[in-house]
Design a protein around this motif. Structure first.
Motif, PDB file in Angstrom:
ATOM      1  N   SER A  74       0.826  -1.213   0.000  1.00  0.00           N
ATOM      2  CA  SER A  74       0.000   0.000   0.000  1.00  0.00           C
ATOM      3  C   SER A  74       0.859   1.262   0.000  1.00  0.00           C
ATOM      4  O   SER A  74       0.514   2.260  -0.642  1.00  0.00           O
ATOM      5  N   THR A  75       2.002   1.240   0.704  1.00  0.00           N
ATOM      6  CA  THR A  75       2.894   2.399   0.728  1.00  0.00           C
ATOM      7  C   THR A  75       3.462   2.681  -0.658  1.00  0.00           C
ATOM      8  O   THR A  75       3.515   3.832  -1.106  1.00  0.00           O
ATOM      9  N   ILE A  76       3.881   1.633  -1.356  1.00  0.00           N
ATOM     10  CA  ILE A  76       4.432   1.790  -2.702  1.00  0.00           C
ATOM     11  C   ILE A  76       3.395   2.374  -3.656  1.00  0.00           C
ATOM     12  O   ILE A  76       3.705   3.220  -4.506  1.00  0.00           O
ATOM     13  N   MET A  77       2.145   1.959  -3.501  1.00  0.00           N
ATOM     14  CA  MET A  77       1.110   2.353  -4.453  1.00  0.00           C
ATOM     15  C   MET A  77       0.537   3.746  -4.200  1.00  0.00           C
ATOM     16  O   MET A  77      -0.125   4.303  -5.091  1.00  0.00           O
ATOM     17  N   LEU A  78       0.742   4.312  -3.027  1.00  0.00           N
ATOM     18  CA  LEU A  78       0.173   5.627  -2.722  1.00  0.00           C
ATOM     19  C   LEU A  78       0.494   6.679  -3.790  1.00  0.00           C
ATOM     20  O   LEU A  78      -0.412   7.267  -4.390  1.00  0.00           O
ATOM     21  N   PRO A  79       1.790   6.967  -4.059  1.00  0.00           N
ATOM     22  CA  PRO A  79       2.089   7.991  -5.067  1.00  0.00           C
ATOM     23  C   PRO A  79       1.683   7.581  -6.476  1.00  0.00           C
ATOM     24  O   PRO A  79       1.395   8.437  -7.315  1.00  0.00           O
ATOM     25  N   SER A 110      11.101   2.673  -1.073  1.00  0.00           N
ATOM     26  CA  SER A 110      10.060   2.414  -0.075  1.00  0.00           C
ATOM     27  C   SER A 110      10.189   1.012   0.500  1.00  0.00           C
ATOM     28  O   SER A 110      10.058   0.810   1.714  1.00  0.00           O
ATOM     29  N   THR A 111      10.465   0.034  -0.370  1.00  0.00           N
ATOM     30  CA  THR A 111      10.610  -1.351   0.088  1.00  0.00           C
ATOM     31  C   THR A 111      11.765  -1.478   1.069  1.00  0.00           C
ATOM     32  O   THR A 111      11.625  -2.075   2.145  1.00  0.00           O
ATOM     33  N   GLY A 128       2.663  11.193  12.724  1.00  0.00           N
ATOM     34  CA  GLY A 128       2.603   9.763  12.430  1.00  0.00           C
ATOM     35  C   GLY A 128       3.554   8.971  13.310  1.00  0.00           C
ATOM     36  O   GLY A 128       3.204   7.893  13.810  1.00  0.00           O
ATOM     37  N   ILE A 129       4.765   9.502  13.511  1.00  0.00           N
ATOM     38  CA  ILE A 129       5.731   8.846  14.401  1.00  0.00           C
ATOM     39  C   ILE A 129       5.157   8.712  15.809  1.00  0.00           C
ATOM     40  O   ILE A 129       5.205   7.651  16.434  1.00  0.00           O
ATOM     41  N   ALA A 130       4.601   9.816  16.322  1.00  0.00           N
ATOM     42  CA  ALA A 130       4.079   9.825  17.691  1.00  0.00           C
ATOM     43  C   ALA A 130       2.852   8.940  17.827  1.00  0.00           C
ATOM     44  O   ALA A 130       2.750   8.122  18.757  1.00  0.00           O
ATOM     45  N   GLN A 167       2.817   7.863   6.113  1.00  0.00           N
ATOM     46  CA  GLN A 167       2.948   6.411   6.256  1.00  0.00           C
ATOM     47  C   GLN A 167       4.382   6.035   6.611  1.00  0.00           C
ATOM     48  O   GLN A 167       4.617   5.144   7.438  1.00  0.00           O
ATOM     49  N   ILE A 168       5.342   6.726   5.984  1.00  0.00           N
ATOM     50  CA  ILE A 168       6.744   6.489   6.330  1.00  0.00           C
ATOM     51  C   ILE A 168       6.978   6.836   7.798  1.00  0.00           C
ATOM     52  O   ILE A 168       7.671   6.125   8.531  1.00  0.00           O
ATOM     53  N   GLY A 169       6.395   7.952   8.250  1.00  0.00           N
ATOM     54  CA  GLY A 169       6.513   8.337   9.655  1.00  0.00           C
ATOM     55  C   GLY A 169       5.946   7.280  10.575  1.00  0.00           C
ATOM     56  O   GLY A 169       6.514   6.991  11.641  1.00  0.00           O
ATOM     57  N   ALA A 170       4.814   6.667  10.179  1.00  0.00           N
ATOM     58  CA  ALA A 170       4.211   5.615  10.990  1.00  0.00           C
ATOM     59  C   ALA A 170       5.146   4.404  11.100  1.00  0.00           C
ATOM     60  O   ALA A 170       5.323   3.835  12.185  1.00  0.00           O
TER      61      ALA A 170
END
Length: 553
Positions: A73-78, A224-225, A292-294, A418-421
Protein backbone atom coordinates in the motif's frame (compact mmCIF):
# COMPACT_ATOMS: atom_id res chain seq x y z
CA UNK A 1 -8.36 28.39 -22.65
CA UNK A 2 -10.56 31.26 -21.66
CA UNK A 3 -11.99 31.48 -18.17
CA UNK A 4 -15.74 31.02 -17.91
CA UNK A 5 -18.18 31.06 -15.05
CA UNK A 6 -21.51 29.31 -15.41
CA UNK A 7 -24.33 31.65 -14.37
CA UNK A 8 -26.43 28.81 -13.03
CA UNK A 9 -23.68 27.93 -10.60
CA UNK A 10 -24.02 31.20 -8.73
CA UNK A 11 -27.78 30.75 -8.09
CA UNK A 12 -28.68 27.12 -8.58
CA UNK A 13 -32.32 26.24 -9.08
CA UNK A 14 -33.91 24.61 -6.03
CA UNK A 15 -34.37 21.28 -7.83
CA UNK A 16 -30.79 21.28 -9.09
CA UNK A 17 -29.44 22.18 -5.64
CA UNK A 18 -31.49 19.43 -4.00
CA UNK A 19 -30.23 16.94 -6.60
CA UNK A 20 -26.72 18.19 -5.97
CA UNK A 21 -26.85 17.59 -2.23
CA UNK A 22 -28.47 14.19 -2.70
CA UNK A 23 -25.88 13.25 -5.30
CA UNK A 24 -22.94 14.32 -3.13
CA UNK A 25 -24.34 12.38 -0.17
CA UNK A 26 -24.73 9.25 -2.30
CA UNK A 27 -21.16 9.58 -3.57
CA UNK A 28 -19.92 10.30 -0.07
CA UNK A 29 -21.67 7.22 1.32
CA UNK A 30 -19.85 5.08 -1.25
CA UNK A 31 -16.53 6.69 -0.34
CA UNK A 32 -17.18 5.99 3.35
CA UNK A 33 -17.76 2.29 2.63
CA UNK A 34 -14.46 2.24 0.74
CA UNK A 35 -12.56 4.00 3.53
CA UNK A 36 -14.10 1.58 6.02
CA UNK A 37 -12.78 -1.31 3.92
CA UNK A 38 -9.25 0.13 3.86
CA UNK A 39 -9.04 1.14 7.52
CA UNK A 40 -10.70 -2.00 8.92
CA UNK A 41 -8.27 -4.18 7.01
CA UNK A 42 -5.31 -2.53 8.75
CA UNK A 43 -6.54 -3.55 12.21
CA UNK A 44 -8.90 -6.52 11.92
CA UNK A 45 -6.12 -9.12 12.07
CA UNK A 46 -4.44 -7.72 15.19
CA UNK A 47 -6.48 -9.99 17.49
CA UNK A 48 -6.83 -12.87 15.01
CA UNK A 49 -3.16 -13.34 14.12
CA UNK A 50 -2.26 -15.84 16.89
CA UNK A 51 -5.10 -18.12 15.75
CA UNK A 52 -4.31 -17.65 12.04
CA UNK A 53 -0.62 -18.52 12.31
CA UNK A 54 -1.47 -21.48 14.54
CA UNK A 55 -3.91 -22.94 12.00
CA UNK A 56 -1.63 -22.29 9.02
CA UNK A 57 1.53 -23.39 10.87
CA UNK A 58 3.54 -20.24 10.24
CA UNK A 59 4.43 -18.48 13.48
CA UNK A 60 7.84 -17.57 12.05
CA UNK A 61 6.13 -15.79 9.13
CA UNK A 62 3.57 -13.90 11.22
CA UNK A 63 5.27 -10.53 10.68
CA UNK A 64 4.73 -10.74 6.93
CA UNK A 65 0.94 -10.84 7.24
CA UNK A 66 1.00 -7.14 8.16
CA UNK A 67 4.28 -6.18 6.46
CA UNK A 68 3.08 -7.37 3.01
CA UNK A 69 0.01 -5.14 3.20
CA UNK A 70 1.88 -2.08 4.53
CA UNK A 71 4.66 -2.44 1.96
CA UNK A 72 2.33 -2.83 -1.04
CA UNK A 73 0.00 0.00 0.00
CA UNK A 74 2.89 2.40 0.73
CA UNK A 75 4.43 1.79 -2.70
CA UNK A 76 1.11 2.35 -4.45
CA UNK A 77 0.17 5.63 -2.72
CA UNK A 78 2.09 7.99 -5.07
CA UNK A 79 1.23 5.81 -8.09
CA UNK A 80 -2.51 6.17 -7.54
CA UNK A 81 -2.11 9.86 -6.79
CA UNK A 82 -0.28 10.68 -10.01
CA UNK A 83 -2.29 8.39 -12.28
CA UNK A 84 -5.50 9.86 -10.88
CA UNK A 85 -4.38 13.33 -11.90
CA UNK A 86 -3.30 12.12 -15.35
CA UNK A 87 -6.11 9.80 -16.45
CA UNK A 88 -8.96 10.49 -14.00
CA UNK A 89 -9.89 8.89 -10.71
CA UNK A 90 -13.13 6.99 -11.34
CA UNK A 91 -11.64 4.07 -13.26
CA UNK A 92 -8.68 3.84 -10.89
CA UNK A 93 -11.02 3.90 -7.90
CA UNK A 94 -13.12 1.02 -9.22
CA UNK A 95 -9.95 -0.86 -10.20
CA UNK A 96 -8.42 -0.43 -6.74
CA UNK A 97 -11.57 -1.81 -5.09
CA UNK A 98 -11.59 -4.77 -7.51
CA UNK A 99 -7.92 -5.57 -6.76
CA UNK A 100 -8.69 -5.34 -3.04
CA UNK A 101 -11.56 -7.83 -3.45
CA UNK A 102 -9.32 -10.23 -5.40
CA UNK A 103 -6.74 -10.05 -2.60
CA UNK A 104 -9.47 -10.81 -0.05
CA UNK A 105 -10.55 -13.88 -2.02
CA UNK A 106 -6.96 -15.16 -2.26
CA UNK A 107 -6.48 -14.67 1.49
CA UNK A 108 -9.84 -16.23 2.32
CA UNK A 109 -8.94 -19.38 0.34
CA UNK A 110 -5.41 -19.59 1.80
CA UNK A 111 -4.33 -23.03 2.99
CA UNK A 112 -0.86 -21.95 4.06
CA UNK A 113 0.98 -18.80 5.13
CA UNK A 114 2.50 -18.17 1.70
CA UNK A 115 -0.92 -17.90 0.06
CA UNK A 116 -2.23 -15.70 2.88
CA UNK A 117 0.77 -13.36 2.56
CA UNK A 118 0.27 -13.17 -1.23
CA UNK A 119 -3.39 -12.31 -0.65
CA UNK A 120 -2.44 -9.59 1.80
CA UNK A 121 0.07 -8.15 -0.68
CA UNK A 122 -2.60 -8.05 -3.42
CA UNK A 123 -4.97 -6.38 -0.94
CA UNK A 124 -2.29 -3.76 -0.30
CA UNK A 125 -1.93 -3.06 -4.03
CA UNK A 126 -5.60 -2.10 -4.06
CA UNK A 127 -5.78 -0.75 -0.52
CA UNK A 128 -3.16 1.89 -1.26
CA UNK A 129 -5.69 3.60 -3.51
CA UNK A 130 -8.85 3.24 -1.44
CA UNK A 131 -8.28 5.89 1.21
CA UNK A 132 -6.16 8.16 -0.98
CA UNK A 133 -8.57 8.23 -3.92
CA UNK A 134 -11.49 8.79 -1.55
CA UNK A 135 -9.76 11.92 -0.22
CA UNK A 136 -8.89 13.11 -3.73
CA UNK A 137 -12.40 12.45 -5.11
CA UNK A 138 -13.90 14.67 -2.39
CA UNK A 139 -11.57 17.42 -3.66
CA UNK A 140 -12.96 16.81 -7.17
CA UNK A 141 -16.56 17.46 -6.20
CA UNK A 142 -16.48 19.70 -3.10
CA UNK A 143 -14.62 23.05 -2.85
CA UNK A 144 -12.13 23.45 0.00
CA UNK A 145 -14.36 25.76 2.06
CA UNK A 146 -17.06 23.06 2.29
CA UNK A 147 -14.67 20.12 2.31
CA UNK A 148 -13.79 20.40 6.00
CA UNK A 149 -17.02 18.79 7.16
CA UNK A 150 -16.53 15.83 4.83
CA UNK A 151 -12.87 15.38 5.76
CA UNK A 152 -13.87 15.45 9.42
CA UNK A 153 -16.31 12.58 8.92
CA UNK A 154 -13.60 10.67 7.05
CA UNK A 155 -11.36 11.04 10.09
CA UNK A 156 -14.24 9.76 12.20
CA UNK A 157 -14.59 6.64 10.06
CA UNK A 158 -10.88 5.95 10.55
CA UNK A 159 -11.30 6.31 14.33
CA UNK A 160 -14.33 4.01 14.37
CA UNK A 161 -12.59 1.31 12.36
CA UNK A 162 -9.53 1.44 14.62
CA UNK A 163 -11.71 0.18 17.47
CA UNK A 164 -14.12 -1.95 15.44
CA UNK A 165 -11.33 -3.77 13.56
CA UNK A 166 -9.77 -5.60 16.54
CA UNK A 167 -13.22 -6.29 18.03
CA UNK A 168 -14.54 -7.73 14.75
CA UNK A 169 -11.36 -9.76 14.35
CA UNK A 170 -11.81 -11.24 17.82
CA UNK A 171 -15.51 -11.97 17.19
CA UNK A 172 -14.84 -13.66 13.85
CA UNK A 173 -12.02 -15.70 15.38
CA UNK A 174 -14.15 -16.89 18.29
CA UNK A 175 -17.27 -17.36 16.14
CA UNK A 176 -17.62 -18.14 12.42
CA UNK A 177 -13.87 -18.11 11.79
CA UNK A 178 -11.11 -15.61 10.95
CA UNK A 179 -11.64 -16.02 7.18
CA UNK A 180 -14.88 -14.06 7.47
CA UNK A 181 -12.72 -11.00 8.16
CA UNK A 182 -11.73 -11.37 4.49
CA UNK A 183 -15.03 -12.63 3.06
CA UNK A 184 -16.91 -9.59 4.37
CA UNK A 185 -14.83 -7.38 2.04
CA UNK A 186 -16.55 -8.91 -1.00
CA UNK A 187 -20.11 -7.59 -0.48
CA UNK A 188 -18.82 -4.28 0.90
CA UNK A 189 -16.49 -3.91 -2.08
CA UNK A 190 -19.26 -4.71 -4.57
CA UNK A 191 -21.46 -2.11 -2.86
CA UNK A 192 -18.67 0.48 -3.17
CA UNK A 193 -18.16 -0.34 -6.87
CA UNK A 194 -21.89 -0.04 -7.55
CA UNK A 195 -21.97 3.34 -5.82
CA UNK A 196 -19.07 4.56 -7.95
CA UNK A 197 -20.58 3.26 -11.19
CA UNK A 198 -24.02 4.78 -10.67
CA UNK A 199 -23.38 7.99 -8.73
CA UNK A 200 -19.79 9.09 -9.29
CA UNK A 201 -19.21 11.55 -12.14
CA UNK A 202 -15.77 13.12 -12.31
CA UNK A 203 -13.93 15.39 -14.78
CA UNK A 204 -12.62 13.71 -17.93
CA UNK A 205 -9.03 13.88 -19.02
CA UNK A 206 -8.60 15.95 -22.19
CA UNK A 207 -4.81 16.11 -22.30
CA UNK A 208 -4.39 13.14 -24.59
CA UNK A 209 -2.22 10.13 -23.88
CA UNK A 210 -0.35 10.59 -20.56
CA UNK A 211 3.40 10.00 -20.23
CA UNK A 212 3.94 7.61 -17.32
CA UNK A 213 7.01 8.02 -15.11
CA UNK A 214 7.98 4.33 -15.01
CA UNK A 215 11.54 5.01 -13.83
CA UNK A 216 10.34 7.18 -10.97
CA UNK A 217 7.77 4.57 -9.92
CA UNK A 218 10.40 1.82 -9.92
CA UNK A 219 12.97 3.78 -7.93
CA UNK A 220 10.38 4.96 -5.39
CA UNK A 221 9.18 1.36 -5.00
CA UNK A 222 12.76 0.21 -4.32
CA UNK A 223 13.41 3.01 -1.82
CA UNK A 224 10.06 2.41 -0.08
CA UNK A 225 10.61 -1.35 0.09
CA UNK A 226 14.06 -0.98 1.59
CA UNK A 227 12.89 1.60 4.13
CA UNK A 228 9.80 -0.39 5.24
CA UNK A 229 11.93 -3.53 5.61
CA UNK A 230 14.48 -1.59 7.67
CA UNK A 231 11.76 -0.37 10.02
CA UNK A 232 10.13 -3.83 10.16
CA UNK A 233 13.23 -5.99 10.59
CA UNK A 234 15.60 -3.62 12.38
CA UNK A 235 16.17 -4.53 16.02
CA UNK A 236 13.83 -7.55 15.83
CA UNK A 237 14.55 -10.03 13.03
CA UNK A 238 18.04 -8.58 12.47
CA UNK A 239 20.36 -6.45 14.57
CA UNK A 240 20.63 -2.82 13.50
CA UNK A 241 24.31 -3.28 12.59
CA UNK A 242 23.77 -6.53 10.67
CA UNK A 243 24.79 -6.66 6.97
CA UNK A 244 21.13 -7.05 5.97
CA UNK A 245 19.95 -3.86 7.69
CA UNK A 246 23.03 -1.87 6.64
CA UNK A 247 22.50 -3.02 3.06
CA UNK A 248 18.84 -2.03 3.13
CA UNK A 249 19.73 1.42 4.50
CA UNK A 250 22.28 1.85 1.73
CA UNK A 251 19.69 0.72 -0.81
CA UNK A 252 17.22 3.30 0.52
CA UNK A 253 19.75 6.11 0.18
CA UNK A 254 20.96 5.12 -3.30
CA UNK A 255 17.44 4.60 -4.66
CA UNK A 256 16.29 7.87 -3.04
CA UNK A 257 19.09 9.90 -4.64
CA UNK A 258 18.49 8.27 -8.02
CA UNK A 259 14.77 8.99 -7.67
CA UNK A 260 15.40 12.72 -7.15
CA UNK A 261 17.69 12.85 -10.20
CA UNK A 262 15.10 11.08 -12.36
CA UNK A 263 12.23 13.27 -11.15
CA UNK A 264 14.14 16.42 -12.17
CA UNK A 265 14.02 15.32 -15.81
CA UNK A 266 10.71 13.41 -16.01
CA UNK A 267 7.98 15.12 -18.10
CA UNK A 268 5.25 13.88 -15.70
CA UNK A 269 7.08 13.02 -12.43
CA UNK A 270 5.26 10.75 -10.01
CA UNK A 271 6.24 13.10 -7.16
CA UNK A 272 6.99 16.50 -8.75
CA UNK A 273 9.82 18.30 -7.01
CA UNK A 274 8.01 21.63 -7.35
CA UNK A 275 5.63 20.41 -4.62
CA UNK A 276 8.49 20.99 -2.20
CA UNK A 277 8.68 24.64 -3.25
CA UNK A 278 5.32 25.23 -1.58
CA UNK A 279 5.75 26.39 2.00
CA UNK A 280 2.52 24.95 3.35
CA UNK A 281 3.16 21.57 1.72
CA UNK A 282 6.60 21.28 3.33
CA UNK A 283 5.42 22.40 6.76
CA UNK A 284 2.29 20.23 6.91
CA UNK A 285 4.05 17.19 5.43
CA UNK A 286 6.85 17.44 8.00
CA UNK A 287 4.34 17.94 10.81
CA UNK A 288 2.23 15.01 9.54
CA UNK A 289 5.32 12.78 9.48
CA UNK A 290 6.10 13.71 13.10
CA UNK A 291 2.49 13.15 14.19
CA UNK A 292 2.60 9.76 12.43
CA UNK A 293 5.73 8.85 14.40
CA UNK A 294 4.08 9.83 17.69
CA UNK A 295 0.65 8.35 17.02
CA UNK A 296 1.64 4.97 15.63
CA UNK A 297 4.69 4.73 17.87
CA UNK A 298 2.47 5.11 20.91
CA UNK A 299 -0.45 2.99 19.71
CA UNK A 300 1.74 0.11 18.54
CA UNK A 301 2.70 -0.90 22.08
CA UNK A 302 -0.10 0.45 24.26
CA UNK A 303 -2.30 -2.67 23.83
CA UNK A 304 0.61 -4.90 24.92
CA UNK A 305 1.31 -2.57 27.85
CA UNK A 306 -2.34 -2.71 28.93
CA UNK A 307 -2.37 -6.51 28.82
CA UNK A 308 0.89 -6.90 30.71
CA UNK A 309 0.35 -4.25 33.36
CA UNK A 310 -3.42 -4.36 33.97
CA UNK A 311 -3.93 -8.06 33.28
CA UNK A 312 -6.74 -7.60 30.72
CA UNK A 313 -7.10 -9.84 27.69
CA UNK A 314 -6.63 -8.75 24.07
CA UNK A 315 -10.28 -7.83 23.49
CA UNK A 316 -10.46 -5.84 26.73
CA UNK A 317 -7.25 -4.01 25.79
CA UNK A 318 -8.92 -3.00 22.52
CA UNK A 319 -11.94 -1.73 24.44
CA UNK A 320 -9.70 0.41 26.65
CA UNK A 321 -8.67 2.32 23.52
CA UNK A 322 -12.27 3.41 22.90
CA UNK A 323 -11.81 6.73 24.80
CA UNK A 324 -8.98 7.67 22.41
CA UNK A 325 -10.98 6.80 19.30
CA UNK A 326 -14.21 8.33 20.60
CA UNK A 327 -12.45 11.62 21.30
CA UNK A 328 -10.77 11.48 17.87
CA UNK A 329 -14.16 10.81 16.23
CA UNK A 330 -15.88 13.74 17.96
CA UNK A 331 -13.13 16.33 17.49
CA UNK A 332 -12.50 15.29 13.88
CA UNK A 333 -16.14 15.91 12.96
CA UNK A 334 -16.49 19.09 15.05
CA UNK A 335 -13.23 20.59 13.73
CA UNK A 336 -14.34 19.89 10.14
CA UNK A 337 -17.63 21.67 10.77
CA UNK A 338 -15.82 24.64 12.32
CA UNK A 339 -13.52 24.99 9.32
CA UNK A 340 -16.43 24.90 6.87
CA UNK A 341 -18.38 27.43 8.94
CA UNK A 342 -15.62 29.96 9.70
CA UNK A 343 -13.03 29.37 6.99
CA UNK A 344 -10.29 29.55 9.63
CA UNK A 345 -8.13 26.49 10.12
CA UNK A 346 -4.54 27.30 11.09
CA UNK A 347 -5.17 27.25 14.83
CA UNK A 348 -6.68 23.76 14.85
CA UNK A 349 -3.58 21.63 14.06
CA UNK A 350 -1.42 23.88 16.26
CA UNK A 351 -3.69 23.41 19.28
CA UNK A 352 -4.17 19.74 18.40
CA UNK A 353 -0.43 19.08 18.30
CA UNK A 354 0.02 20.82 21.67
CA UNK A 355 -2.71 18.60 23.13
CA UNK A 356 -0.99 15.47 21.74
CA UNK A 357 2.28 16.60 23.34
CA UNK A 358 0.48 17.03 26.68
CA UNK A 359 -1.02 13.55 26.39
CA UNK A 360 2.40 12.02 25.69
CA UNK A 361 3.82 13.78 28.74
CA UNK A 362 0.94 12.41 30.84
CA UNK A 363 1.41 8.88 29.47
CA UNK A 364 5.08 9.06 30.50
CA UNK A 365 3.94 9.32 34.14
CA UNK A 366 2.05 5.99 34.10
CA UNK A 367 2.75 3.47 36.86
CA UNK A 368 1.54 -0.12 37.37
CA UNK A 369 -0.78 1.11 40.15
CA UNK A 370 -2.36 3.91 38.09
CA UNK A 371 -6.17 3.52 38.01
CA UNK A 372 -7.38 2.39 34.59
CA UNK A 373 -9.87 5.28 34.31
CA UNK A 374 -7.05 7.83 34.59
CA UNK A 375 -5.15 6.03 31.82
CA UNK A 376 -8.32 6.21 29.70
CA UNK A 377 -8.46 9.98 30.34
CA UNK A 378 -4.87 10.32 29.09
CA UNK A 379 -5.80 8.39 25.94
CA UNK A 380 -8.89 10.54 25.40
CA UNK A 381 -6.70 13.66 25.57
CA UNK A 382 -4.50 12.20 22.82
CA UNK A 383 -7.61 11.53 20.74
CA UNK A 384 -8.75 15.13 21.14
CA UNK A 385 -5.43 16.37 19.75
CA UNK A 386 -5.27 13.90 16.86
CA UNK A 387 -8.84 14.72 15.81
CA UNK A 388 -7.95 18.41 15.54
CA UNK A 389 -4.86 17.74 13.43
CA UNK A 390 -4.92 14.82 11.02
CA UNK A 391 -7.58 15.68 8.45
CA UNK A 392 -6.98 19.44 8.62
CA UNK A 393 -3.37 18.94 7.48
CA UNK A 394 -4.63 17.13 4.38
CA UNK A 395 -7.09 19.95 3.70
CA UNK A 396 -4.27 22.52 3.90
CA UNK A 397 -2.24 20.55 1.34
CA UNK A 398 -5.19 20.23 -1.04
CA UNK A 399 -5.95 23.96 -0.75
CA UNK A 400 -2.38 24.77 -1.83
CA UNK A 401 -2.60 23.23 -5.32
CA UNK A 402 -4.96 23.30 -8.32
CA UNK A 403 -7.37 20.43 -8.80
CA UNK A 404 -5.16 18.96 -11.53
CA UNK A 405 -2.49 18.21 -8.91
CA UNK A 406 -4.59 17.50 -5.85
CA UNK A 407 -4.18 13.71 -6.13
CA UNK A 408 -0.41 13.91 -6.43
CA UNK A 409 -0.13 16.38 -3.53
CA UNK A 410 -2.45 14.33 -1.28
CA UNK A 411 -0.60 11.12 -2.14
CA UNK A 412 2.80 12.66 -1.38
CA UNK A 413 1.55 13.95 1.97
CA UNK A 414 0.05 10.55 2.87
CA UNK A 415 3.18 8.76 1.69
CA UNK A 416 5.42 10.64 4.11
CA UNK A 417 2.89 10.17 6.93
CA UNK A 418 2.95 6.41 6.26
CA UNK A 419 6.74 6.49 6.33
CA UNK A 420 6.51 8.34 9.66
CA UNK A 421 4.21 5.61 10.99
CA UNK A 422 6.68 2.88 9.99
CA UNK A 423 9.66 4.74 11.42
CA UNK A 424 7.76 5.59 14.61
CA UNK A 425 6.76 1.99 15.26
CA UNK A 426 10.31 0.79 14.59
CA UNK A 427 12.03 3.40 16.77
CA UNK A 428 9.62 2.98 19.68
CA UNK A 429 9.90 -0.79 19.38
CA UNK A 430 13.70 -0.73 19.39
CA UNK A 431 13.92 1.63 22.36
CA UNK A 432 11.29 -0.34 24.27
CA UNK A 433 12.83 -3.78 23.61
CA UNK A 434 16.38 -2.63 24.41
CA UNK A 435 15.30 -0.96 27.66
CA UNK A 436 13.13 -3.94 28.64
CA UNK A 437 15.97 -6.41 28.12
CA UNK A 438 18.28 -4.18 30.16
CA UNK A 439 15.81 -3.83 33.05
CA UNK A 440 15.00 -7.54 33.13
CA UNK A 441 18.72 -8.30 33.17
CA UNK A 442 19.19 -6.00 36.15
CA UNK A 443 16.13 -7.01 38.16
CA UNK A 444 15.88 -10.76 37.47
CA UNK A 445 18.67 -13.32 37.74
CA UNK A 446 19.58 -14.34 34.20
CA UNK A 447 17.07 -11.87 32.74
CA UNK A 448 14.29 -14.38 33.25
CA UNK A 449 16.19 -17.31 31.77
CA UNK A 450 15.16 -19.42 34.73
CA UNK A 451 11.56 -19.23 33.56
CA UNK A 452 10.45 -21.66 30.85
CA UNK A 453 11.22 -20.12 27.49
CA UNK A 454 13.02 -17.12 29.00
CA UNK A 455 11.94 -13.50 28.60
CA UNK A 456 11.23 -14.00 24.89
CA UNK A 457 8.32 -16.24 25.84
CA UNK A 458 6.60 -13.79 28.19
CA UNK A 459 2.93 -13.51 27.23
CA UNK A 460 0.23 -11.68 29.20
CA UNK A 461 -1.36 -14.99 30.19
CA UNK A 462 1.94 -16.52 31.27
CA UNK A 463 2.93 -13.45 33.30
CA UNK A 464 -0.38 -13.42 35.19
CA UNK A 465 0.21 -17.03 36.27
CA UNK A 466 3.67 -16.33 37.74
CA UNK A 467 4.22 -15.86 41.48
CA UNK A 468 3.42 -12.33 42.64
CA UNK A 469 7.04 -11.44 43.37
CA UNK A 470 8.24 -12.35 39.86
CA UNK A 471 5.13 -10.90 38.19
CA UNK A 472 5.64 -7.54 39.89
CA UNK A 473 9.23 -7.39 38.63
CA UNK A 474 8.20 -8.11 35.03
CA UNK A 475 5.28 -5.67 35.13
CA UNK A 476 7.51 -2.98 36.60
CA UNK A 477 10.10 -3.57 33.87
CA UNK A 478 7.46 -3.25 31.14
CA UNK A 479 6.21 -0.01 32.66
CA UNK A 480 9.65 1.50 33.14
CA UNK A 481 10.75 0.49 29.64
CA UNK A 482 7.79 2.02 27.78
CA UNK A 483 6.87 5.18 29.68
CA UNK A 484 10.15 7.07 29.03
CA UNK A 485 9.64 6.55 25.28
CA UNK A 486 6.50 8.70 25.45
CA UNK A 487 8.52 11.49 27.04
CA UNK A 488 11.16 11.22 24.30
CA UNK A 489 8.46 12.04 21.72
CA UNK A 490 7.36 15.28 23.40
CA UNK A 491 10.24 17.36 21.91
CA UNK A 492 9.28 15.99 18.48
CA UNK A 493 5.75 17.30 18.96
CA UNK A 494 7.15 20.68 20.00
CA UNK A 495 9.03 20.77 16.68
CA UNK A 496 5.74 20.03 14.89
CA UNK A 497 4.03 22.89 16.76
CA UNK A 498 6.78 25.31 15.72
CA UNK A 499 6.54 24.19 12.08
CA UNK A 500 2.76 24.64 12.01
CA UNK A 501 3.06 28.17 13.40
CA UNK A 502 4.68 29.16 10.09
CA UNK A 503 1.82 27.83 7.94
CA UNK A 504 0.28 30.57 5.78
CA UNK A 505 -3.49 30.59 6.27
CA UNK A 506 -4.65 30.98 2.68
CA UNK A 507 -8.39 31.50 2.18
CA UNK A 508 -10.14 28.19 1.50
CA UNK A 509 -11.24 28.04 -2.11
CA UNK A 510 -14.96 28.35 -2.80
CA UNK A 511 -14.49 27.23 -6.42
CA UNK A 512 -12.93 24.16 -7.98
CA UNK A 513 -10.10 25.09 -10.35
CA UNK A 514 -9.97 22.80 -13.38
CA UNK A 515 -7.91 22.54 -16.53
CA UNK A 516 -9.99 19.61 -17.78
CA UNK A 517 -13.55 19.46 -19.06
CA UNK A 518 -16.21 18.60 -16.51
CA UNK A 519 -18.50 15.67 -17.17
CA UNK A 520 -22.24 16.11 -16.89
CA UNK A 521 -24.01 14.63 -13.91
CA UNK A 522 -27.48 13.16 -13.87
CA UNK A 523 -28.80 11.76 -10.61
CA UNK A 524 -32.25 10.29 -9.92
CA UNK A 525 -33.81 11.82 -13.01
CA UNK A 526 -32.59 15.35 -12.23
CA UNK A 527 -32.17 17.86 -15.03
CA UNK A 528 -28.93 17.28 -16.92
CA UNK A 529 -26.70 20.13 -15.82
CA UNK A 530 -23.04 20.99 -15.59
CA UNK A 531 -21.03 19.66 -12.64
CA UNK A 532 -20.74 23.16 -11.24
CA UNK A 533 -24.54 23.53 -11.27
CA UNK A 534 -24.89 20.24 -9.43
CA UNK A 535 -22.66 21.38 -6.64
CA UNK A 536 -24.15 24.82 -6.32
CA UNK A 537 -20.65 26.28 -6.60
CA UNK A 538 -18.67 28.00 -9.29
CA UNK A 539 -16.44 25.73 -11.35
CA UNK A 540 -13.85 27.68 -13.27
CA UNK A 541 -12.02 26.21 -16.25
CA UNK A 542 -8.43 27.29 -16.56
CA UNK A 543 -5.30 26.18 -18.33
CA UNK A 544 -3.01 27.14 -15.49
CA UNK A 545 -2.79 26.88 -11.72
CA UNK A 546 -4.68 29.55 -9.77
CA UNK A 547 -2.76 32.48 -8.50
CA UNK A 548 -1.78 32.22 -4.87
CA UNK A 549 -4.42 33.63 -2.57
CA UNK A 550 -3.40 36.21 -0.01
CA UNK A 551 -3.02 35.02 3.56
CA UNK A 552 -5.83 35.57 6.01
CA UNK A 553 -5.11 38.13 8.66
Amino acid sequence: MSQTTHPAAARPAPTAEAASKRGILLVFAGLMVTMLLASLDQTIFSTALPTIVGQLHGVDEMLWVTTAYILASTIMLPVYGKLGDLIGRKGLFIGAIAIFIVGSIIGGLAQDMTMLIVGRAVQGLGGGGLMLLSQAIIADVVPARERGRYMGIMGGVFALSSVAGPLLGGWFTDGPGWRWGLWMNIPLGILAIASALFFLRLPKNTKGRPRIDWSGMGLLAIASTCLVLVTTWGGTTYDWDSPTIVGLIAGTVVAGVAFVLVERRAPEPIMPLHLFKDRNFNLTTAAGLIIGIAMFGALAYLPTYLQMVTGVNATQAGLLLIPLMAALLITSIVSGQLVSKTGRYKWLPIVGTVVVAISLALLSTMTPTLPVWILCVYLAIMGLGLGMSMQILILIVQNSFPNSEVGTATASNNYFRQIGASVGSAVVGSLFVAKLADLLGQRMPGGGSGIAGGSNSFTPEAVQKLPAVIRDVIVGAYNDALTPVFLYMVPLMVVAVVLLCFVTEKPLATTIERDIVAETLEIDGATRVNLGDDLGVSVRATDSAPEASPAIG
